[in-house]
Design an enzyme around this catalytic site. Sequence first.
Site, PDB file in Angstrom:
ATOM      1  N   SER A  35      -3.792 -14.204   4.405  1.00  0.00           N
ATOM      2  CA  SER A  35      -3.484 -15.038   5.798  1.00  0.00           C
ATOM      3  C   SER A  35      -4.424 -15.824   6.245  1.00  0.00           C
ATOM      4  O   SER A  35      -5.740 -15.570   6.368  1.00  0.00           O
ATOM      5  CB  SER A  35      -3.261 -13.737   6.822  1.00  0.00           C
ATOM      6  OG  SER A  35      -2.549 -12.836   6.370  1.00  0.00           O
ATOM      7  N   GLU A  62      -8.689  -1.685  10.717  1.00  0.00           N
ATOM      8  CA  GLU A  62      -7.188  -2.273  11.041  1.00  0.00           C
ATOM      9  C   GLU A  62      -6.494  -1.312  11.889  1.00  0.00           C
ATOM     10  O   GLU A  62      -5.783  -1.724  12.683  1.00  0.00           O
ATOM     11  CB  GLU A  62      -6.610  -2.596   9.732  1.00  0.00           C
ATOM     12  CG  GLU A  62      -5.388  -3.303   9.920  1.00  0.00           C
ATOM     13  CD  GLU A  62      -4.429  -3.520   8.550  1.00  0.00           C
ATOM     14  OE1 GLU A  62      -4.504  -2.765   7.556  1.00  0.00           O
ATOM     15  OE2 GLU A  62      -3.784  -4.527   8.590  1.00  0.00           O
ATOM     16  N   SER A  93      -5.473  -8.581  -1.596  1.00  0.00           N
ATOM     17  CA  SER A  93      -4.537  -8.542  -2.284  1.00  0.00           C
ATOM     18  C   SER A  93      -4.612  -9.497  -3.547  1.00  0.00           C
ATOM     19  O   SER A  93      -5.171 -10.460  -3.653  1.00  0.00           O
ATOM     20  CB  SER A  93      -3.423  -8.804  -1.719  1.00  0.00           C
ATOM     21  OG  SER A  93      -2.943  -7.667  -0.887  1.00  0.00           O
ATOM     22  N   GLU A 138       7.088   1.861   2.650  1.00  0.00           N
ATOM     23  CA  GLU A 138       6.713   2.925   1.804  1.00  0.00           C
ATOM     24  C   GLU A 138       5.457   3.686   1.587  1.00  0.00           C
ATOM     25  O   GLU A 138       5.209   4.678   1.519  1.00  0.00           O
ATOM     26  CB  GLU A 138       7.288   2.597   0.209  1.00  0.00           C
ATOM     27  CG  GLU A 138       8.707   2.189   0.253  1.00  0.00           C
ATOM     28  CD  GLU A 138       9.344   0.972   0.904  1.00  0.00           C
ATOM     29  OE1 GLU A 138       8.505   0.017   1.066  1.00  0.00           O
ATOM     30  OE2 GLU A 138      10.320   1.019   1.476  1.00  0.00           O
ATOM     31  N   GLN A 151      -9.531 -12.198   4.794  1.00  0.00           N
ATOM     32  CA  GLN A 151      -9.787 -10.957   4.030  1.00  0.00           C
ATOM     33  C   GLN A 151      -9.153 -11.202   2.811  1.00  0.00           C
ATOM     34  O   GLN A 151      -7.891 -11.236   2.707  1.00  0.00           O
ATOM     35  CB  GLN A 151      -9.212  -9.890   4.985  1.00  0.00           C
ATOM     36  CG  GLN A 151      -9.229  -8.566   4.105  1.00  0.00           C
ATOM     37  CD  GLN A 151      -8.219  -7.528   4.593  1.00  0.00           C
ATOM     38  OE1 GLN A 151      -7.985  -7.357   5.879  1.00  0.00           O
ATOM     39  NE2 GLN A 151      -7.420  -6.999   3.645  1.00  0.00           N
TER      40      GLN A 151
END
Lengths: 414, 375
Positions: free
Chosen positions: A170, A253, A138, A380, A135
């Site tokens: 990944s 997810e 990012s 966060e 995927q």
Amino acid sequence: MNFDDTPQEAEFRATARAWIGANAPKQYEEELRKSSLGRTVLKNANILEVAKAWQKKKADAGWACLHWPKEYGGRGSSPIERVIWSQEEGPFGQLSRMFIIGHGMCGPTMMAFAREEHKRTYLPPLASGEKVWCQLFSEPAGGSDVAGLRTRAEKDGNDWVINGQKIWTSGAHYSDYGILLTRTDPTVPKHKGLTMFFLDMKSPGVEVRPIKQASGASDFNEVYFTNVRIPDHQRLGEVGDGWNVSLTTLMNERSAIGAAVSTGFPELFEYCSSLMLDDGPAIEDRAVRSKLANWAVKASGLKYTSMRAISALSKGERPGPENSIGKLVAGSMIQDVATYALDLQGAGGVVSGEDGELAGRFQAMLLRAPGTRVEGGTDEIMRNIIAERVLGLPGDIRVDKDVPFNKIPTKGRG
Amino acid sequence: MNFDFSDDQKQLRDQARKFLAEKCPPKAVRVVLDGKAPYDKELWKGLAEMGFLGVAIPEEFGGAGAGHLELCVIAEEMGRANAPVPFSSTVYLAAEALLIAGSDAQKKKWLPAIASGEAIGTLALFEGKGNPSPRNVKLTAANGVLNGVKKPVADGAIADFAVVAARTGSSGRDNDISLFLVDLKAGGVEVKSLTNLDPTRGQAEITFRDAKAEPLGAAGEGWGILTQVLDRAAVLCAFEQVGGSDRALEMGRDYALDRIAFGRQIGSFQAVKHMLADMYVSATLARSNSYYGAWALSTNAAELPEAAAAARISATQAFQHCAKNNIQVHGGMGFTWEFDCHMYYRRANAMALGLGSLSYWEDQLIDRMRKKNAA
């Protein structure tokens, strides 16, 4: 409230158990049982090959991607059957970690947005592990701020031409396909100018460079795109609707529940049960017991939270934020557990790898753990999700919300 | 597998919540908090009329005979409302001890009285500092009478009867302890109220001087029975704590949305949001552990001892965490008598000690996990 199997569930369990008993690669069972986060090692075998072989065997017998529809290589099972399967599969389930992105996120996104012929072509080999997917979301400029990505897609005839760079991908180094989020319009606010595609990772112009992590391992990659061509029929969703498509991926997810979350607790409990400290057995030490008890209730709390989510899912309710809790709690817990296990080892705890105590199990965990607190959304971000979507607190002030993307200042890596 | 309460049980929860919202608003709690009444008698009567006191007591003994899952549902609402009534001592401790070990005659005498709200019961176990342990029981029983001092005894000053742990042997083993039923309104019993962290549920010192007592359960089996009673109460208290955690979280959330500072709702500051998110996390983990405890309790599963200890620890931590941070979200106002935050802070910290402190339950959990792993 009932933890017992219904007669149908019991029958499913018995069938699954019998099949696993007869077919699982038992020669690796012990090594897989002793693996932990950061340390899945098969000494005399390539783990990807072992994983692919096990996945293929499962697929041929109808045990792959249990909850997927049969026509796409799944079994059409209920969420609870999925849990039962994972309980029965035990340590062999660790092997499917190699396919988690493809099965948990890419597959469901394809199911929701790809053309029917693409679904029939691409999904069965994804389910069977013959083809691995990654995927590509990012970027250096947009990690947690996913919508801040800069990889461009420009229309050229019936193709799109891709230029840019992804990071933290990944498994890209062994992936055959990927789903890719790109910017197709930089003149509108950032969420509105995105478009999603899937592509062949062997396409000309795709370059994968593994990133050496703090742990020394390389699970993630940088992926560079130089004039990579993707045909328009490989677009997922409408042009400019990529943000909504990616939300579907991220929702999936969240619903990829049922798999046990690593917390490090079973490893620590087992370790303390046999460890001798200077003053006697660790498990009889008051301070050790207090630490263990505190982590025990976190681990069991996560387990039962996930079972509550599965119960809700089987009644047709949508998955809630339970999975955000899982990663949020487990991430820092595994880091703390590893730190504590090394503390118990005293000065010798510094020795890692095969030279270390328990072949460096907790040292490997310590070095991998920081990644868990970042990947798939930082602690966060997870807290923001809970605060905003569950508790209804105001969103963070977003100064870039209504600004055209090409007018937003940027600096730093994602 | 189905890891949730049934629709009927959820309906009961709604019914209890509505009832308590009406009959037990904070101003009713404050009457007891301010020392104007020892407990809320009207509420107690109402709870009996609703059938909540006897929800897990079998019908043949005057209860509703619904079961322990239903009692868990009620317990959560009692905690949410911070109800100032002797519910936990009467229903979780005294009634459960009778259900586990009482003779038919004892059950017939006390259980219908509990269900109807006529009798308040309690457990007299502790003798000053310390956690549940046979070693800490010094009060003696001989020739049908008790001698010794128990403190703190929850709701001891308003209770009609007590289940009392007494020493009946000197072997140094668990079977030195036996349980007795004592009518606290009879002779030889002297009761003194004690100031305590949570005035909405009183604590007392009870002195027994040749007080008449009848055995509850077989002689020498007291500790085994007590362990079961404490495990059951741990699950039920965990639900009260979960209810309290949720309410404290809600109060904090509502205040964070309401209060403006620096030109913004304080709930828009990440430091405040993250504190509330962490409260939600601990309350959720506690709820899930408590659900497992509820299942184990209602099915009398072999997992009950371990599940009870886990629920106890998790819920104690969550309630303390949520009650403490609720005050923090409220800032200075949270520290005033006028705001309700301190009622939950008091209750959370008193409940953390009532069945034995956290360190005691941590030990229990690890021992039980070891036993399971060894088996």
